[in-house]
Design an enzyme around this catalytic site. Structure first.
Site, PDB file in Angstrom:
ATOM      1  N   ASP A  51      16.158   4.169 -34.918  1.00 25.96           N
ATOM      2  CA  ASP A  51      16.841   3.014 -35.525  1.00 25.96           C
ATOM      3  C   ASP A  51      17.106   1.944 -34.460  1.00 25.96           C
ATOM      4  OD1 ASP A  51      18.836   4.388 -34.210  1.00 25.96           O
ATOM      5  OD2 ASP A  51      20.268   4.334 -35.877  1.00 25.96           O
ATOM      6  N   SER A  52      16.756   2.254 -33.198  1.00 25.42           N
ATOM      7  CA  SER A  52      16.741   1.219 -32.146  1.00 25.42           C
ATOM      8  C   SER A  52      15.806   0.085 -32.534  1.00 25.42           C
ATOM      9  CB  SER A  52      16.305   1.823 -30.807  1.00 25.42           C
ATOM     10  OG  SER A  52      15.089   2.535 -30.952  1.00 25.42           O
ATOM     11  N   ASP A  90      14.408   8.220 -37.747  1.00 27.73           N
ATOM     12  CA  ASP A  90      15.874   8.229 -37.682  1.00 27.73           C
ATOM     13  C   ASP A  90      16.475   7.939 -39.052  1.00 27.73           C
ATOM     14  OD1 ASP A  90      17.106   8.844 -35.283  1.00 27.73           O
ATOM     15  OD2 ASP A  90      16.969   6.802 -34.484  1.00 27.73           O
ATOM     16  N   LYS A 120      15.858  12.545 -37.876  1.00 24.66           N
ATOM     17  CA  LYS A 120      16.879  12.756 -36.833  1.00 24.66           C
ATOM     18  C   LYS A 120      18.212  12.200 -37.322  1.00 24.66           C
ATOM     19  CE  LYS A 120      16.908  10.319 -32.764  1.00 24.66           C
ATOM     20  NZ  LYS A 120      18.174   9.551 -32.845  1.00 24.66           N
ATOM     21  N   GLU A 122      22.310  11.468 -36.067  1.00 21.66           N
ATOM     22  CA  GLU A 122      23.332  11.462 -35.020  1.00 21.66           C
ATOM     23  C   GLU A 122      24.424  12.405 -35.479  1.00 21.66           C
ATOM     24  OE1 GLU A 122      24.582   7.627 -33.681  1.00 21.66           O
ATOM     25  OE2 GLU A 122      22.531   6.923 -33.463  1.00 21.66           O
ATOM     26  N   GLU A 189      21.935  12.319 -25.369  1.00 22.71           N
ATOM     27  CA  GLU A 189      21.892  10.961 -24.794  1.00 22.71           C
ATOM     28  C   GLU A 189      23.154  10.660 -23.993  1.00 22.71           C
ATOM     29  OE1 GLU A 189      20.995   7.720 -27.488  1.00 22.71           O
ATOM     30  OE2 GLU A 189      21.239   6.245 -25.884  1.00 22.71           O
TER      31      GLU A 189
HETATM   32  O1  KIV Z   1      16.991   5.029 -31.943  1.00 17.99           O
HETATM   33  C1  KIV Z   1      16.477   5.504 -30.909  1.00 17.99           C
HETATM   34  O2  KIV Z   1      15.549   4.928 -30.324  1.00 17.99           O
HETATM   35  C2  KIV Z   1      16.993   6.758 -30.417  1.00 17.99           C
HETATM   36  C3  KIV Z   1      16.514   7.219 -29.077  1.00 17.99           C
HETATM   37  C4  KIV Z   1      17.022   6.325 -28.046  1.00 17.99           C
HETATM   38  C5  KIV Z   1      16.853   8.634 -28.832  1.00 17.99           C
HETATM   39  O3  KIV Z   1      17.788   7.377 -31.052  1.00 17.99           O
END
Ligand code: KIV
Length: 274
Positions: A51-52, A90, A120, A122, A189
């Site tokens: 989600d980055s 994510d 994924k 959090e 992280e």
């Molecule tokens: O959103 C993302 O890119 C991440 C990584 C930095 C692990 O969660």
């Protein structure tokens, strides 16, 4: 089950990643589009549609505004580019936290509409119940502990974790809870190196560090960071290229050519190709 024509390339699966605990380090990068995914694919075990994407591609200040629809669109693009690496998408803020049923519906939608292999989440300790619910229903889950970017509003920014005893214990508890609930890998992280090592020893699932420790079972970085696309990158990122200069210099040369009319018309390009 009827046999479909098999794909010539075998894609990395969640059991493959899980089996790498304590073995050959797992190579992971983020990807958000098809052409970049195709370039990274031969070198990576896992591509994360993080989600980055909200910050790296869409210029948002944090990951909070990222939607499920954005993740699905970028997930579909990455799946078109990658054929070997496992693709993980994510779950964005507010798509899984309410209850396990909400998480299942949205995770199933992500897997169905993108074709990715896993999601994924959090994970604070409270998310362990959701991880168990998903894992029992055949949704492969990676947990993400330590610095959790989706907590940026509540915590007043991106805060490294494990600086005092209570924080260390909390991160360790999050990792243990995710492990026991059935996460097949755990992203760690922004924690102190010795804590990342302690977590890696304490859990059965492989750990994938980001700004954590070389003792983790693998590493992930934001691709645009390691390519040097931005002025600022986190301290722990090693830059493997200088994409910012490359793009700026190419754009400058191009602009100079156009302004001086030193660019070929279609007839010239056609003649040059013959
Ligand atoms: O959103 C993302 O890119 C991440 C990584 C930095 C692990 O969660």
């Amino acid at each position: 089950m009827s046999a479909q024509s098999p794909s010539p390339v075998k894609r990395v699966t969640p059991p493959d990643i899980r089996a790498r605990k304590g073995g050959e380090p797992i190579v992971c990068l983020t990807a958000y589009d098809a052409p970049t995914a195709a370039l990274l694919d031969p070198h990576c075990d896992l591509l994360l549609v993080g989600d980055s994407v909200g910050m790296v591609v869409h210029g948002l200040p944090n990951t909070i505004p990222v939607t499920l629809e954005m993740m699905i669109l970028h997930g579909q693009a990455v799946m078109r580019g990658a054929s070997r690496a496992m693709v993980v998408v994510d779950m964005p803020f507010s798509s899984y936290e309410r209850d396990p049923g909400q998480a299942f519906d949205n995770a199933a939608r992500v897997l169905r509409e993108t074709g990715a292999q896993a999601v994924k989440l959090e994970s604070g300790v409270y998310i362990a119940e959701t991880i168990r619910y998903l894992a029992e229903r055949a949704v492969p889950v990676i947990a993400h502990v330590g610095l959790r970017p989706q907590a940026a509003l509540a915590e007043g920014g991106f805060k490294a974790k494990g600086r005092d005893e209570e924080s260390r214990r909390r991160v360790l508890d999050e990792a243990r809870a995710a492990d026991e609930a059935g996460a097949f890998a755990i992203v760690v992280e922004g924690v102190a190196e010795d804590l990342a090592e302690e977590i890696t020893k304490a859990v059965k699932a492989p750990t994938i560090g980001i700004g954590a420790s070389a003792t983790c079972d693998g590493q992930i970085l934001v691709t645009n960071d390691m390519l040097g696309q931005f002025d600022w990158t986190p301290r722990f990122v090693k830059r493997y290229a200088d994409l910012k200069s490359l793009i700026s210099e190419a754009a400058e040369s191009y602009a100079k050519d156009v302004r001086s009319r030193a660019f070929p018309g279609p007839d010239q390009v056609y003649r040059a190709k013959r």
